[in-house]
Design a protein around this motif. Sequence first.
Motif, PDB file in Angstrom:
ATOM      1  N   CYS A  77      51.396  42.916  40.990  1.00 53.97           N
ATOM      2  CA  CYS A  77      50.935  41.541  41.163  1.00 53.97           C
ATOM      3  C   CYS A  77      49.882  41.461  42.264  1.00 53.97           C
ATOM      4  CB  CYS A  77      52.132  40.641  41.469  1.00 53.97           C
ATOM      5  SG  CYS A  77      51.701  38.935  41.849  1.00 53.97           S
ATOM      6  N   TRP A  78      50.133  42.132  43.375  1.00 54.14           N
ATOM      7  CA  TRP A  78      49.208  42.095  44.506  1.00 54.14           C
ATOM      8  C   TRP A  78      47.880  42.774  44.153  1.00 54.14           C
ATOM      9  CZ3 TRP A  78      46.673  45.378  47.939  1.00 54.14           C
ATOM     10  CH2 TRP A  78      46.215  44.777  49.108  1.00 54.14           C
ATOM     11  N   LEU A  79      47.939  43.886  43.443  1.00 55.22           N
ATOM     12  CA  LEU A  79      46.713  44.578  43.051  1.00 55.22           C
ATOM     13  C   LEU A  79      45.873  43.723  42.109  1.00 55.22           C
ATOM     14  CD1 LEU A  79      48.035  48.237  42.610  1.00 55.22           C
ATOM     15  CD2 LEU A  79      46.481  47.386  44.402  1.00 55.22           C
ATOM     16  N   HIS A  80      46.522  43.031  41.191  1.00 56.23           N
ATOM     17  CA  HIS A  80      45.783  42.139  40.291  1.00 56.23           C
ATOM     18  C   HIS A  80      45.074  41.038  41.086  1.00 56.23           C
ATOM     19  CE1 HIS A  80      47.627  42.993  36.062  1.00 56.23           C
ATOM     20  NE2 HIS A  80      47.546  44.107  36.787  1.00 56.23           N
ATOM     21  N   ALA A  81      45.774  40.472  42.076  1.00 56.13           N
ATOM     22  CA  ALA A  81      45.166  39.432  42.914  1.00 56.13           C
ATOM     23  C   ALA A  81      43.998  40.007  43.715  1.00 56.13           C
ATOM     24  CB  ALA A  81      46.211  38.833  43.854  1.00 56.13           C
ATOM     25  N   THR A  82      44.121  41.259  44.132  1.00 57.35           N
ATOM     26  CA  THR A  82      43.066  41.897  44.912  1.00 57.35           C
ATOM     27  C   THR A  82      41.815  42.115  44.079  1.00 57.35           C
ATOM     28  OG1 THR A  82      44.753  43.001  46.239  1.00 57.35           O
ATOM     29  CG2 THR A  82      42.539  43.865  46.423  1.00 57.35           C
ATOM     30  N   VAL A  83      41.970  42.340  42.780  1.00 54.12           N
ATOM     31  CA  VAL A  83      40.806  42.493  41.899  1.00 54.12           C
ATOM     32  C   VAL A  83      39.934  41.244  41.972  1.00 54.12           C
ATOM     33  CG1 VAL A  83      40.041  42.681  39.490  1.00 54.12           C
ATOM     34  CG2 VAL A  83      41.899  44.130  40.331  1.00 54.12           C
ATOM     35  N   GLU A  84      40.565  40.086  41.950  1.00 48.65           N
ATOM     36  CA  GLU A  84      39.804  38.838  41.999  1.00 48.65           C
ATOM     37  C   GLU A  84      39.063  38.695  43.326  1.00 48.65           C
ATOM     38  OE1 GLU A  84      40.408  34.013  41.863  1.00 48.65           O
ATOM     39  OE2 GLU A  84      42.052  35.298  41.220  1.00 48.65           O
ATOM     40  N   VAL A  85      39.736  39.038  44.434  1.00 47.04           N
ATOM     41  CA  VAL A  85      39.094  38.933  45.743  1.00 47.04           C
ATOM     42  C   VAL A  85      37.950  39.939  45.864  1.00 47.04           C
ATOM     43  CG1 VAL A  85      39.435  39.262  48.226  1.00 47.04           C
ATOM     44  CG2 VAL A  85      41.113  37.996  46.888  1.00 47.04           C
ATOM     45  N   THR A  86      38.157  41.139  45.374  1.00 48.10           N
ATOM     46  CA  THR A  86      37.109  42.154  45.425  1.00 48.10           C
ATOM     47  C   THR A  86      35.907  41.705  44.609  1.00 48.10           C
ATOM     48  OG1 THR A  86      38.826  43.844  45.599  1.00 48.10           O
ATOM     49  CG2 THR A  86      36.604  44.604  45.092  1.00 48.10           C
ATOM     50  N   ALA A  87      36.172  41.067  43.474  1.00 49.44           N
ATOM     51  CA  ALA A  87      35.087  40.546  42.651  1.00 49.44           C
ATOM     52  C   ALA A  87      34.327  39.461  43.394  1.00 49.44           C
ATOM     53  CB  ALA A  87      35.650  39.986  41.352  1.00 49.44           C
ATOM     54  N   THR A  88      35.043  38.622  44.120  1.00 52.80           N
ATOM     55  CA  THR A  88      34.398  37.571  44.913  1.00 52.80           C
ATOM     56  C   THR A  88      33.460  38.188  45.936  1.00 52.80           C
ATOM     57  OG1 THR A  88      36.313  36.123  44.660  1.00 52.80           O
ATOM     58  CG2 THR A  88      34.811  35.619  46.452  1.00 52.80           C
ATOM     59  N   ALA A  93      32.189  27.586  47.345  1.00 51.85           N
ATOM     60  CA  ALA A  93      31.461  28.815  47.656  1.00 51.85           C
ATOM     61  C   ALA A  93      32.062  30.006  46.938  1.00 51.85           C
ATOM     62  CB  ALA A  93      31.452  29.046  49.165  1.00 51.85           C
ATOM     63  N   LYS A  94      33.377  30.062  46.890  1.00 48.31           N
ATOM     64  CA  LYS A  94      34.022  31.167  46.175  1.00 48.31           C
ATOM     65  C   LYS A  94      33.590  31.186  44.716  1.00 48.31           C
ATOM     66  CE  LYS A  94      38.404  32.897  44.454  1.00 48.31           C
ATOM     67  NZ  LYS A  94      39.844  32.697  44.331  1.00 48.31           N
ATOM     68  N   ALA A  95      33.608  30.024  44.073  1.00 52.68           N
ATOM     69  CA  ALA A  95      33.236  29.945  42.658  1.00 52.68           C
ATOM     70  C   ALA A  95      31.767  30.289  42.446  1.00 52.68           C
ATOM     71  CB  ALA A  95      33.540  28.547  42.120  1.00 52.68           C
ATOM     72  N   LEU A 141      23.001  27.947  48.585  1.00 50.91           N
ATOM     73  CA  LEU A 141      23.780  27.007  49.385  1.00 50.91           C
ATOM     74  C   LEU A 141      23.711  25.604  48.787  1.00 50.91           C
ATOM     75  CD1 LEU A 141      23.039  28.145  53.045  1.00 50.91           C
ATOM     76  CD2 LEU A 141      24.935  28.761  51.561  1.00 50.91           C
ATOM     77  N   GLU A 142      22.589  25.266  48.192  1.00 54.61           N
ATOM     78  CA  GLU A 142      22.465  23.963  47.530  1.00 54.61           C
ATOM     79  C   GLU A 142      23.450  23.856  46.374  1.00 54.61           C
ATOM     80  OE1 GLU A 142      19.943  25.933  48.358  1.00 54.61           O
ATOM     81  OE2 GLU A 142      18.951  24.726  49.899  1.00 54.61           O
ATOM     82  N   ALA A 143      23.626  24.960  45.628  1.00 57.48           N
ATOM     83  CA  ALA A 143      24.581  24.964  44.516  1.00 57.48           C
ATOM     84  C   ALA A 143      26.006  24.789  45.033  1.00 57.48           C
ATOM     85  CB  ALA A 143      24.455  26.263  43.715  1.00 57.48           C
ATOM     86  N   VAL A 144      26.303  25.404  46.182  1.00 56.05           N
ATOM     87  CA  VAL A 144      27.629  25.260  46.787  1.00 56.05           C
ATOM     88  C   VAL A 144      27.875  23.799  47.162  1.00 56.05           C
ATOM     89  CG1 VAL A 144      29.081  25.871  48.754  1.00 56.05           C
ATOM     90  CG2 VAL A 144      27.717  27.641  47.618  1.00 56.05           C
ATOM     91  N   ALA A 145      26.891  23.181  47.817  1.00 52.41           N
ATOM     92  CA  ALA A 145      27.038  21.779  48.229  1.00 52.41           C
ATOM     93  C   ALA A 145      27.223  20.874  47.015  1.00 52.41           C
ATOM     94  CB  ALA A 145      25.821  21.344  49.041  1.00 52.41           C
ATOM     95  N   ARG A 146      26.445  21.122  45.953  1.00 56.15           N
ATOM     96  CA  ARG A 146      26.579  20.303  44.730  1.00 56.15           C
ATOM     97  C   ARG A 146      27.976  20.439  44.146  1.00 56.15           C
ATOM     98  NH1 ARG A 146      21.460  22.156  43.520  1.00 56.15           N
ATOM     99  NH2 ARG A 146      22.287  23.715  42.076  1.00 56.15           N
ATOM    100  N   LYS A 147      28.465  21.681  44.057  1.00 55.15           N
ATOM    101  CA  LYS A 147      29.785  21.898  43.463  1.00 55.15           C
ATOM    102  C   LYS A 147      30.887  21.261  44.303  1.00 55.15           C
ATOM    103  CE  LYS A 147      32.542  25.391  41.110  1.00 55.15           C
ATOM    104  NZ  LYS A 147      32.468  24.654  39.848  1.00 55.15           N
ATOM    105  N   LYS A 178      32.074  41.207  45.992  1.00 59.07           N
ATOM    106  CA  LYS A 178      30.932  41.869  45.378  1.00 59.07           C
ATOM    107  C   LYS A 178      29.929  40.847  44.852  1.00 59.07           C
ATOM    108  CE  LYS A 178      32.864  46.357  44.217  1.00 59.07           C
ATOM    109  NZ  LYS A 178      31.808  47.117  44.887  1.00 59.07           N
ATOM    110  N   GLY A 179      30.444  39.765  44.275  1.00 59.69           N
ATOM    111  CA  GLY A 179      29.548  38.720  43.798  1.00 59.69           C
ATOM    112  C   GLY A 179      28.779  38.082  44.926  1.00 59.69           C
ATOM    113  N   MET A 180      29.422  37.868  46.055  1.00 61.56           N
ATOM    114  CA  MET A 180      28.747  37.270  47.199  1.00 61.56           C
ATOM    115  C   MET A 180      27.686  38.206  47.745  1.00 61.56           C
ATOM    116  SD  MET A 180      31.560  35.097  49.367  1.00 61.56           S
ATOM    117  CE  MET A 180      32.874  36.293  49.404  1.00 61.56           C
ATOM    118  N   LEU A 181      28.016  39.475  47.846  1.00 65.23           N
ATOM    119  CA  LEU A 181      27.044  40.426  48.370  1.00 65.23           C
ATOM    120  C   LEU A 181      25.811  40.489  47.481  1.00 65.23           C
ATOM    121  CD1 LEU A 181      29.419  43.308  49.491  1.00 65.23           C
ATOM    122  CD2 LEU A 181      28.019  41.880  50.975  1.00 65.23           C
ATOM    123  N   ALA A 182      26.031  40.478  46.169  1.00 65.16           N
ATOM    124  CA  ALA A 182      24.909  40.527  45.239  1.00 65.16           C
ATOM    125  C   ALA A 182      24.082  39.247  45.324  1.00 65.16           C
ATOM    126  CB  ALA A 182      25.421  40.720  43.820  1.00 65.16           C
TER     127      ALA A 182
END
Length: 197
Positions: free
Chosen positions: A95-106, A27-29, A40-46, A108-112
């Motif tokens: 290091c933590w801020l860089h990791a947070t960028v990835e989570v924030t992107a996740t 789901a994250k990917a 959701l079908e794409a999530v199940a397939r992956k 935003k991508g989910m919301l979209a």
Amino acid sequence: MGQQAAKATRKPRADSLRNRERLLAAAKAVFSAGGPEASLEAVARKAEVGIGTLYRHFPTRDALFQAVYRREVEQLGELAESLAEAEDPVEALRCWLHATVEVTATKKGMLAALALAADGQAELYAQTGERMRAALTALIERAVAKGMMRADIGPEEIMRALYGLVGGYYMSGAPDWQATVCRLLDVFVDGLRLPRA
């Protein structure tokens, strides 16, 4: 103990736990990529499970979204804890801020992808926001206490800068937007560092 009570207290089977983890990773990917394929079908397939297995674990899109996002924020909290003893606390913050960028992107991508309304999300964001603030505050306080970071910039200001950068560059649609945001965050963090005596 009745049969129903036994079922309620029984631990999840190992294969059920594995399927849940696979679904969360998939789901994250899928949701991070966004777009019309983020179903959701794409999530199940992956995850290489049937759609019925997905619905047994997560009966709605919203339930899956919340589980993925909570897990991501919890991992950020754990990362901050693991960085607590880093030799250079300013680098730990970077290091933590860089990791947070990835989570924030996740997120935003989910919301979209899911077109989720804000209704019903207030509690989720209140809980995860508090976890994020606590993690960031601990990193900042350690860097300030060691005399390595200026003390006049707090967690709220840093989070606003982070979300401003992510929001601006994510909306641009550029394929390398995360790298750009991390590069600008490096400039920002360098500006927070005090010169060594």
